[in-house]
Design a protein around this motif. Structure first.
Motif, short mmCIF file in Angstrom:
data_model
loop_
_atom_site.label_atom_id
_atom_site.label_comp_id
_atom_site.label_asym_id
_atom_site.label_seq_id
_atom_site.Cartn_x
_atom_site.Cartn_y
_atom_site.Cartn_z
N ASN A 38 0.56 -1.25 -0.03
CA ASN A 38 -0.02 -0.03 0.10
C ASN A 38 0.93 1.37 -0.05
O ASN A 38 0.21 2.38 -0.02
CB ASN A 38 -0.87 0.22 1.05
CG ASN A 38 -2.01 -1.22 1.12
OD1 ASN A 38 -2.46 -1.27 -0.05
ND2 ASN A 38 -2.35 -1.77 2.38
N ARG A 72 -1.62 -0.68 -8.03
CA ARG A 72 -2.83 -0.07 -8.67
C ARG A 72 -2.64 1.33 -8.47
O ARG A 72 -1.85 2.03 -7.76
CB ARG A 72 -3.98 -0.44 -7.11
CG ARG A 72 -3.82 0.31 -5.86
CD ARG A 72 -4.91 0.08 -4.90
NE ARG A 72 -4.67 0.93 -3.77
CZ ARG A 72 -4.30 1.04 -2.97
NH1 ARG A 72 -3.48 -0.30 -2.78
NH2 ARG A 72 -4.19 1.72 -1.87
N ALA A 73 -3.41 1.94 -9.57
CA ALA A 73 -3.16 3.52 -9.86
C ALA A 73 -4.89 4.00 -9.15
O ALA A 73 -5.84 3.64 -9.66
CB ALA A 73 -3.00 3.50 -11.39
N GLU A 74 -4.73 4.94 -8.68
CA GLU A 74 -6.01 5.93 -8.21
C GLU A 74 -5.63 7.42 -8.70
O GLU A 74 -4.76 8.17 -8.58
CB GLU A 74 -5.59 5.70 -6.54
CG GLU A 74 -5.89 4.49 -6.10
CD GLU A 74 -6.08 4.72 -4.44
OE1 GLU A 74 -6.32 5.78 -4.01
OE2 GLU A 74 -5.99 3.59 -3.90
N GLN A 75 -6.69 7.35 -9.41
CA GLN A 75 -6.87 8.82 -10.14
C GLN A 75 -6.79 9.91 -9.20
O GLN A 75 -7.44 9.99 -8.07
CB GLN A 75 -8.15 8.83 -11.03
CG GLN A 75 -8.44 10.09 -11.71
CD GLN A 75 -7.38 10.18 -12.91
OE1 GLN A 75 -7.11 9.09 -13.44
NE2 GLN A 75 -6.79 11.34 -13.49
N ARG A 77 -4.55 10.61 -7.06
CA ARG A 77 -3.60 10.26 -5.90
C ARG A 77 -2.41 9.75 -6.13
O ARG A 77 -1.38 9.88 -5.56
CB ARG A 77 -4.48 9.04 -4.93
CG ARG A 77 -5.87 9.96 -4.45
CD ARG A 77 -6.44 8.80 -3.28
NE ARG A 77 -5.40 8.85 -2.28
CZ ARG A 77 -5.35 7.77 -1.46
NH1 ARG A 77 -5.87 6.74 -1.74
NH2 ARG A 77 -4.28 7.76 -0.46
N THR A 79 0.27 6.06 -7.72
CA THR A 79 0.22 4.68 -7.84
C THR A 79 0.69 4.02 -6.52
O THR A 79 1.70 4.41 -6.03
CB THR A 79 1.40 4.36 -9.14
OG1 THR A 79 0.77 5.00 -10.19
CG2 THR A 79 1.32 2.78 -9.28
#
Length: 249
Positions: A38, A72-75, A77, A79
């Motif tokens: 994480n 995981r990529a979070e728009q 925020r 990677t």
């Protein structure tokens, strides 16, 4: 150039695409514990500077690792590391897919992809103690753990001794359970040869990998406790998901 920049420099004439090299470097950093689960990766600009490439190349590497389930990529925020631990697959006197991954995954099984009867090649014949050209049954399988492919294998068996092992495998989803139907309640690993290579087209498709990924390859012979060869196999494991742990045979 600093020591860190030298260590992270990319080989532009290696024959391996730049984005794949960067993806592999990120994987190595995760495996080494540089990023906790994480944890956020550095920004694309920082990674581009670190590796001496443009942001598009870094973005391609990150996209591949997202597809492989590593990141995981979070728009808006960034990677993040999805998982930093590879499965540890033990290879020893009794090498079994399900028990080998026990305690590391909640669900694991083997899927029979295809089966056929064919003449034994030289290496298969030598492994099984048969004459070259003797009929053997070939089973093509994929091992899955928690819904992800972690191995791809081909196994060969003497067609005279193991008539119907393909049906047994389809029903049980287990080599061990299939062999038990032929009166073989125990078997041992006689030999294992290890190597590594880039995944071919079949590996990319069956193991859900991106071009340039590395697979670990084992070529093995299993025998009964009294030494009779019963299985010759070649297995491929995605290096980014699985490490092989050797113990005394």
């Amino acid at each position: 150039m600093s020591e860190r920049q030298q260590a992270d420099s990319i080989e532009r004439r290696s024959g391996v695409s730049l984005w794949r090299q960067i993806a592999d470097r990120i994987l190595q950093s995760i495996a080494a514990g540089d990023f906790a689960e994480n944890a956020a990766l550095p920004p694309e600009v920082a990674l581009a500077e670190r590796y001496g490439v443009n942001r598009h190349t870094v973005r391609s590497a990150i996209s591949a690792l997202v597809q492989e389930g590593v990141l995981r990529a979070e728009q808006g925020r960034g990677t993040f590391v999805l998982s930093r631990k590879r499965l540890s697959y033990p290879i020893g006197a009794r090498t079994r897919f399900s028990t080998g991954l026990q305690g590391q995954t909640s669900e694991r099984h083997i899927v029979l992809l295809a089966s056929s009867v064919e003449p034994a090649s030289q290496r298969v014949a030598e492994g099984l103690g048969l004459a070259r050209g003797a009929e053997v049954i070939r089973l093509e399988t994929r091992g899955e753990a928690d819904g992800r492919p972690v191995s791809r294998a081909a196994g060969w068996f003497d067609a005279r001794r193991f008539v119907g092992i393909d049906k047994a495998m389809a029903q049980t989803g287990s080599i061990t359970a299939s062999l038990a139907r032929f009166g073989i309640d125990d078997y041992l690993r006689q030999s294992t040869v290890l190597s590594a290579r880039h995944a071919d087209a079949a590996d990319l498709a069956d193991l859900d990998l991106q071009p340039g990924a590395i697979v670990l390859v084992t070529v093995a012979v299993n025998v009964t406790p009294d030494g009779q060869p019963i299985q010759f196999s070649e297995s491929r494991f995605p290096a980014e998901r699985v490490e092989l742990k050797l113990s005394a045979l």
